[in-house]
Motif scaffolding. Structure first.
Motif, PDB file in Angstrom:
ATOM      1  N   LEU A  97       0.826  -1.207   0.000  1.00 16.31           N
ATOM      2  CA  LEU A  97       0.000   0.000   0.000  1.00 16.31           C
ATOM      3  C   LEU A  97       0.863   1.260   0.000  1.00 16.31           C
ATOM      4  O   LEU A  97       0.633   2.192  -0.776  1.00 16.31           O
ATOM      5  N   GLY A  98       1.870   1.304   0.866  1.00 17.39           N
ATOM      6  CA  GLY A  98       2.752   2.464   0.903  1.00 17.39           C
ATOM      7  C   GLY A  98       3.526   2.650  -0.381  1.00 17.39           C
ATOM      8  O   GLY A  98       3.743   3.787  -0.831  1.00 17.39           O
ATOM      9  N   HIS A  99       3.947   1.534  -1.003  1.00 17.16           N
ATOM     10  CA  HIS A  99       4.702   1.632  -2.259  1.00 17.16           C
ATOM     11  C   HIS A  99       3.836   2.202  -3.380  1.00 17.16           C
ATOM     12  O   HIS A  99       4.299   3.071  -4.140  1.00 17.16           O
ATOM     13  N   LEU A 100       2.616   1.737  -3.483  1.00 16.41           N
ATOM     14  CA  LEU A 100       1.729   2.228  -4.546  1.00 16.41           C
ATOM     15  C   LEU A 100       1.370   3.696  -4.341  1.00 16.41           C
ATOM     16  O   LEU A 100       1.318   4.471  -5.308  1.00 16.41           O
ATOM     17  N   GLU A 101       1.100   4.086  -3.097  1.00 17.54           N
ATOM     18  CA  GLU A 101       0.746   5.483  -2.839  1.00 17.54           C
ATOM     19  C   GLU A 101       1.926   6.410  -3.111  1.00 17.54           C
ATOM     20  O   GLU A 101       1.743   7.520  -3.648  1.00 17.54           O
ATOM     21  N   ASP A 102       3.142   5.998  -2.766  1.00 19.36           N
ATOM     22  CA  ASP A 102       4.314   6.844  -3.020  1.00 19.36           C
ATOM     23  C   ASP A 102       4.658   6.902  -4.499  1.00 19.36           C
ATOM     24  O   ASP A 102       5.118   7.941  -5.003  1.00 19.36           O
ATOM     25  N   THR A 103       4.448   5.798  -5.208  1.00 21.25           N
ATOM     26  CA  THR A 103       4.820   5.746  -6.620  1.00 21.25           C
ATOM     27  C   THR A 103       3.853   6.525  -7.498  1.00 21.25           C
ATOM     28  O   THR A 103       4.257   7.275  -8.394  1.00 21.25           O
ATOM     29  N   TYR A 104       2.551   6.363  -7.227  1.00 21.51           N
ATOM     30  CA  TYR A 104       1.545   6.959  -8.103  1.00 21.51           C
ATOM     31  C   TYR A 104       0.866   8.174  -7.487  1.00 21.51           C
ATOM     32  O   TYR A 104      -0.023   8.764  -8.114  1.00 21.51           O
ATOM     33  N   GLY A 105       1.241   8.563  -6.284  1.00 18.07           N
ATOM     34  CA  GLY A 105       0.711   9.776  -5.681  1.00 18.07           C
ATOM     35  C   GLY A 105      -0.788   9.757  -5.502  1.00 18.07           C
ATOM     36  O   GLY A 105      -1.455  10.771  -5.784  1.00 18.07           O
ATOM     37  N   THR A 106      -1.324   8.649  -5.068  1.00 15.80           N
ATOM     38  CA  THR A 106      -2.772   8.530  -4.874  1.00 15.80           C
ATOM     39  C   THR A 106      -3.053   7.879  -3.524  1.00 15.80           C
ATOM     40  O   THR A 106      -2.146   7.342  -2.881  1.00 15.80           O
ATOM     41  N   THR A 107      -4.303   7.947  -3.112  1.00 12.90           N
ATOM     42  CA  THR A 107      -4.731   7.346  -1.864  1.00 12.90           C
ATOM     43  C   THR A 107      -5.569   6.108  -2.170  1.00 12.90           C
ATOM     44  O   THR A 107      -6.525   6.178  -2.938  1.00 12.90           O
ATOM     45  N   ILE A 108      -5.187   4.977  -1.577  1.00 15.76           N
ATOM     46  CA  ILE A 108      -5.842   3.701  -1.829  1.00 15.76           C
ATOM     47  C   ILE A 108      -6.271   3.110  -0.502  1.00 15.76           C
ATOM     48  O   ILE A 108      -5.541   3.200   0.500  1.00 15.76           O
ATOM     49  N   GLU A 109      -7.428   2.487  -0.469  1.00 13.25           N
ATOM     50  CA  GLU A 109      -7.882   1.810   0.733  1.00 13.25           C
ATOM     51  C   GLU A 109      -7.155   0.471   0.891  1.00 13.25           C
ATOM     52  O   GLU A 109      -6.769  -0.165  -0.090  1.00 13.25           O
TER      53      GLU A 109
END
Length: 546
Positions: A27-39
């Motif tokens: 979750l942290g990797h995806l949010e940092d890479t794509y600059g979005t908020t994910i549940e």
């Protein structure tokens, strides 16, 4: 594309490079890479979809185990991989698998002590099975992976099958010591398959059960009693315990009848471990891989063993001497602080050693037989402090002459001489054609919600050893219990121990009507109100004569 599909598409390459990544880290990797908020739930679902795309369905994963068996037997002849199935309601389903690689078996027979540590750990994949492991002990006192199996639970039938396969892989080994935990199914299987083995029980698990029934300072003597090498020391501590609680003897004879005290161990094993920490090290070693599908987990364990053996083989080639340097260093460390031992020589190879710190206890040392009456040298085959005090009088003693060959570099090299053969990926494994359709094992009922991955803490670790119990609803009315006197029927605020309450003073009505608006006061009433002047230290009082 749904949000879960978007996460799955970007998660596939991440899982392929790091199969042990967790949802929180992903979750942290995806949010940092794509600059979005994910549940978190979206990432969890997306990861599940990505794993299915990489590894296939659970049914396919169990079928690949037969291809894995064929590949191992092809690349490493002599290895044992046994896959077992069973019929459930007219359907053939996967049951269990056992694997012992040929290099591990040969290395154990020629380079390790005859000591086995056996336990299992719960898997955290969709199949809520168990990974049973058998580990040995090399000359460096390192964990030596020997065999493992996937079973659906710690039942008598599964443990008997596992021990039968282990006996088939090892053959006749004598002498042999097997250490287990407090699992009765495993204890019965060891007695049935290895009746002549020196069967030991993990003392930590014993104390976890013992502490629930017996508590007190005197029961702290259980630890020195278990570590004692001499029966006299063991009996001394146990007599103190039995004098305080006579029912301890009956409890231990019924529920813990195996060997848990060092004085009862077979000295020829050369291992004085009272705990089953060896296999616990294996469980911690593979902790990050327990979420993988069965076929991928089996291949990963083989790869881990292959890399471990190659790494230790390199370490062994860099070591010099006859005995492993770490063992020599342990002996050197024990030669310090021996001034409390007084040596009385009888000859070149025998003496008596008096311990001035322990009521002048005296022990006899014979170096030619590698014996001491404290019995530590016989159990560990490394010189005890009494023998060291005697040998230090010699000029440049050769410690390798007083250490068993189990700790030699030759034995260490022999344990890791065999190479585990590398395997291809599963797309190149031999294809096994089934004359029937094999299904995955039935799912266990694990309750509602996300499956638990962390283990329950035991009693000695500060836990209650099971799931959290639901809090009882607060009792209302006369069922309330006072927190001060602990009596039912009232609360703390109304407890009689609080004493009489202070009497509340009644508020008096003002002498004159009060109104927020000063102009509302009648002129005659306002004129009757005396002016109140507060004395001040800056005021000057004029004499009356003026």
């Amino acid at each position: 594309m749904t949000s879960q599909g978007w996460v799955a598409q970007r998660t596939v390459p991440i899982i392929q490079s790091d199969p042990t990544i967790g949802c929180k880290e992903l979750l942290g990797h995806l949010e940092d890479t794509y600059g979005t908020t994910i549940e978190y739930h979206t990432v969890w679902k997306g990861k599940d979809i990505a794993q299915k795309e990489i590894y296939g369905s659970m049914r396919q994963s169990f079928q690949y185990l037969f291809n894995f068996k064929a590949e191992v037997e092809k690349r490493s002849p002599g290895s044992i991989v046994e896959v077992d199935m069973k019929m459930v309601h007219g359907i053939v389903r996967f049951n269990r698998i056992f694997m012992a690689l040929k290099p591990c078996i040969d290395g154990f027979k020629v380079g390790c002590r005859s000591y086995l540590s056996i336990d299992s750990t719960a898997l955290t994949s969709k199949w809520r099975g168990h990974l049973a492991a058998c580990t040995a002990l090399d000359g460096h006192n390192w964990m030596y992976p020997l065999a493992f199996a996937f079973i659906d639970g710690e039942t008598d039938e599964n443990w008997t099958w596992f021990m039968s396969q282990l006996n088939r892989a090892l053959g006749h080994v004598s002498p042999l010591a097997i250490c287990t935990d407090a699992c009765k199914g495993l204890e019965n299987a060891v007695k049935k398959i290895f009746p002549r083995a020196d069967q030991r029980e993990c003392f930590r698990h014993l104390m976890a059960n013992f502490s629930k029934k017996f508590q007190g300072d005197v029961f702290g003597r259980m630890w020195p009693a278990a570590r004692a090498y001499r029966p006299q020391v063991f009996n001394y501590h146990m007599n103190k315990i039995l004098a305080e609680a006579p029912d301890v003897h009956e409890y231990l004879s019924i529920y813990h009848s195996l060997k848990w005290m060092g004085c009862m161990f077979d000295p020829s094993i050369k291992c004085d471990y009272i705990n089953n920490n060896l296999v616990e090290s294996f469980n911690g070693w593979i902790e990050d891989y327990k979420e993988l599908p069965p076929d991928e987990l089996a291949d990963t364990l083989r790869e881990l063993v292959m890399k471990l053996r190659e790494k230790r083989r390199k370490i062994g080639m860099k070591l010099k001497g006859k005995i492993i340097p770490a063992i020599i260093q342990q002996i050197h460390n024990r030669t310090r602080g021996l001034k409390h031992l007084k040596v009385g020589k009888s000859g070149v190879a025998s003496c008596e050693v008096r311990d001035t710190s322990k009521y002048n206890l005296r022990h006899v040392v014979k170096t030619t037989q590698s014996e001491c009456t404290c019995l530590e040298w016989q159990h560990t085959w490394k010189p005890c402090e009494h023998a060291l005090a005697f040998l230090l009088d010699r000029r440049n003693p050769k410690w390798e002459d007083y250490v068993h060959d189990y700790f030699s570099l030759e034995k260490f090299w022999a344990a890791y001489a065999g190479e585990v053969e590398p395997l291809t990926d599963r797309s190149q494994w031999p294809h096994v054609q089934f004359p029937f359709d094999m299904e995955a094992p039935l799912d266990k009922k694990i309750g509602v919600g996300r499956p638990r991955k962390n283990m329950y803490k035991s009693f000695l670790e500060g836990g209650d050893g099971g799931p959290k119990k639901k809090k009882e609803p607060k009792q209302l009315g006369s069922k309330n219990r006072c927190k001060r006197c602990h009596i039912l029927g009232h609360r703390q605020s109304t407890c009689p121990l609080n004493g009489p309450r202070p009497r509340k003073r009644k508020k008096r009505a003002p002498r004159y009507p009060v109104d927020d608006d000063a102009s509302a006061l009648e002129p005659e009433v306002a004129s009757q109100q005396p002016e109140v002047v507060t004395p001040n230290r800056h005021m000057i009082t004029m004499p009356q004569s003026l």
